[in-house]
Design a protein around this motif. Structure first.
Motif, PDB file in Angstrom:
ATOM      1  N   ARG A 164       0.836  -1.203   0.000  1.00 31.27           N
ATOM      2  CA  ARG A 164       0.000   0.000   0.000  1.00 31.27           C
ATOM      3  C   ARG A 164       0.869   1.249   0.000  1.00 31.27           C
ATOM      4  NH1 ARG A 164      -3.959   0.484   4.891  1.00 31.27           N
ATOM      5  NH2 ARG A 164      -4.134  -1.704   4.351  1.00 31.27           N
ATOM      6  N   LYS A 165       1.961   1.241   0.764  1.00 28.26           N
ATOM      7  CA  LYS A 165       2.855   2.402   0.804  1.00 28.26           C
ATOM      8  C   LYS A 165       3.534   2.621  -0.541  1.00 28.26           C
ATOM      9  CE  LYS A 165       3.960   2.665   5.691  1.00 28.26           C
ATOM     10  NZ  LYS A 165       5.005   2.592   6.705  1.00 28.26           N
ATOM     11  N   LYS A 166       3.885   1.523  -1.235  1.00 31.83           N
ATOM     12  CA  LYS A 166       4.518   1.654  -2.543  1.00 31.83           C
ATOM     13  C   LYS A 166       3.563   2.216  -3.581  1.00 31.83           C
ATOM     14  CE  LYS A 166       8.055  -1.896  -2.367  1.00 31.83           C
ATOM     15  NZ  LYS A 166       8.515  -3.159  -2.946  1.00 31.83           N
TER      16      LYS A 166
ATOM     17  N   LYS B 212       0.830   4.160 -12.168  1.00 34.45           N
ATOM     18  CA  LYS B 212       1.273   5.242 -13.042  1.00 34.45           C
ATOM     19  C   LYS B 212       1.845   4.653 -14.317  1.00 34.45           C
ATOM     20  CE  LYS B 212       2.895   9.106 -11.497  1.00 34.45           C
ATOM     21  NZ  LYS B 212       3.702  10.154 -10.903  1.00 34.45           N
ATOM     22  N   GLY B 213       1.518   5.282 -15.435  1.00 35.36           N
ATOM     23  CA  GLY B 213       2.027   4.818 -16.711  1.00 35.36           C
ATOM     24  C   GLY B 213       2.408   5.984 -17.606  1.00 35.36           C
ATOM     25  N   LEU B 214       3.188   5.681 -18.631  1.00 36.37           N
ATOM     26  CA  LEU B 214       3.597   6.670 -19.624  1.00 36.37           C
ATOM     27  C   LEU B 214       2.848   6.404 -20.919  1.00 36.37           C
ATOM     28  CD1 LEU B 214       7.462   6.645 -19.151  1.00 36.37           C
ATOM     29  CD2 LEU B 214       5.859   8.378 -18.374  1.00 36.37           C
ATOM     30  N   ILE B 215       2.646   7.452 -21.679  1.00 33.04           N
ATOM     31  CA  ILE B 215       2.014   7.328 -22.987  1.00 33.04           C
ATOM     32  C   ILE B 215       2.790   8.196 -23.961  1.00 33.04           C
ATOM     33  CG2 ILE B 215      -0.061   7.843 -24.315  1.00 33.04           C
ATOM     34  CD1 ILE B 215      -1.657   7.096 -21.870  1.00 33.04           C
TER      35      ILE B 215
ATOM     36  N   ARG C 190       3.769   5.747  -6.755  1.00 32.49           N
ATOM     37  CA  ARG C 190       4.724   6.570  -6.031  1.00 32.49           C
ATOM     38  C   ARG C 190       5.848   7.092  -6.920  1.00 32.49           C
ATOM     39  NH1 ARG C 190       4.896   5.918  -0.545  1.00 32.49           N
ATOM     40  NH2 ARG C 190       6.371   7.339   0.398  1.00 32.49           N
ATOM     41  N   ARG C 191       6.099   6.450  -8.042  1.00 33.16           N
ATOM     42  CA  ARG C 191       7.216   6.828  -8.915  1.00 33.16           C
ATOM     43  C   ARG C 191       6.953   8.125  -9.665  1.00 33.16           C
ATOM     44  NH1 ARG C 191       9.869   1.481 -11.493  1.00 33.16           N
ATOM     45  NH2 ARG C 191       9.941   0.292  -9.581  1.00 33.16           N
ATOM     46  N   HIS C 192       8.031   8.811  -9.976  1.00 31.35           N
ATOM     47  CA  HIS C 192       7.953  10.063 -10.717  1.00 31.35           C
ATOM     48  C   HIS C 192       7.966   9.777 -12.217  1.00 31.35           C
ATOM     49  CE1 HIS C 192       9.145  14.087 -12.093  1.00 31.35           C
ATOM     50  NE2 HIS C 192       8.562  14.485 -10.983  1.00 31.35           N
ATOM     51  N   ASP C 193       7.356  10.660 -13.009  1.00 32.60           N
ATOM     52  CA  ASP C 193       7.279  10.476 -14.460  1.00 32.60           C
ATOM     53  C   ASP C 193       8.659  10.320 -15.092  1.00 32.60           C
ATOM     54  OD1 ASP C 193       4.574  10.745 -14.253  1.00 32.60           O
ATOM     55  OD2 ASP C 193       4.482  12.784 -15.047  1.00 32.60           O
TER      56      ASP C 193
END
Length: 190
Positions: free
Chosen positions: A69-71, A83-86, A104-107
């Motif tokens: 959950r924290k991740k 989170k995903g990239l397009i 939690r990760r940055h773009d």
């Protein structure tokens, strides 16, 4: 009963794809998950001059496991997300969607992990938002809006330039909206 429902759902997806391809008169293909060379890039984006990159988040159910959950917790959205990239072209055709990661990760970190920037030729312009600061060091032909600070606010010329960049980059935002509207990235594995 669950097995039967899964089988029916798979059949309906194949049937709908076949009907869609007959209606459109062309083959429907999914975007690439990995691009490892310039040739693969041009296969995904034939004859492209501009590429638009953006990140998107989608909410997911909160995991019972506290570590997990924290991740997955995104401070920006204040909920557990993926989170995903397009990556799209000028016509809003999506050519690249890597696997989504924890919210939690940055773009920029996601983009570095995928390592696609080095496969984009220098003559192709990359349009990105301020979440990708530092990409201009990896690719010479990059357009990113300028960031202002309290001590160094943006000049009117820089603000006007940011408006122009945002107006051009809106194509990737429309592509993301289309994905969310159709519910394309709702599955658990995406």
């Amino acid at each position: 009963m669950k097995f039967y429902n899964a089988y029916i759902n798979q059949y309906l997806k194949l049937f709908n794809k076949a009907v869609l391809e007959m209606t459109l008169g062309r083959e429907c293909v999914l975007p690439a998950r990995q691009i490892r060379s310039a040739e693969e890039f041009f296969r995904a984006f034939p004859g492209v001059k501009d590429v638009f990159i953006d990140g998107t988040e989608r909410p997911v159910q909160k995991p019972k496991n506290l570590r997990r959950r924290k991740k997955m917790y995104s401070g920006k959205k204040r909920q557990t997300t993926r989170k995903g990239l397009i990556m799209t072209d000028e016509t809003r055709q999506i050519g690249f969607i890597p696997m989504s990661k924890n919210g939690r990760r940055h773009d920029k970190r996601l983009l570095d992990k995928v390592d696609i920037i080095r496969h984009i030729p220098p003559e192709v312009t990359i349009w990105a938002d301020t979440g990708f600061q530092g990409i201009d060091k990896q690719h010479p032909n990059t357009q990113i809006p300028k960031k202002g600070t309290r001590k160094r606010p943006l000049s009117p010329e820089q603000k006007q330039e940011n408006k122009i960049i945002s107006g051009i980059r809106i194509t990737v935002e429309h592509a993301i909206a289309g994905i969310k509207r159709l519910g394309c990235r709702v599955c658990r594995l995406c």
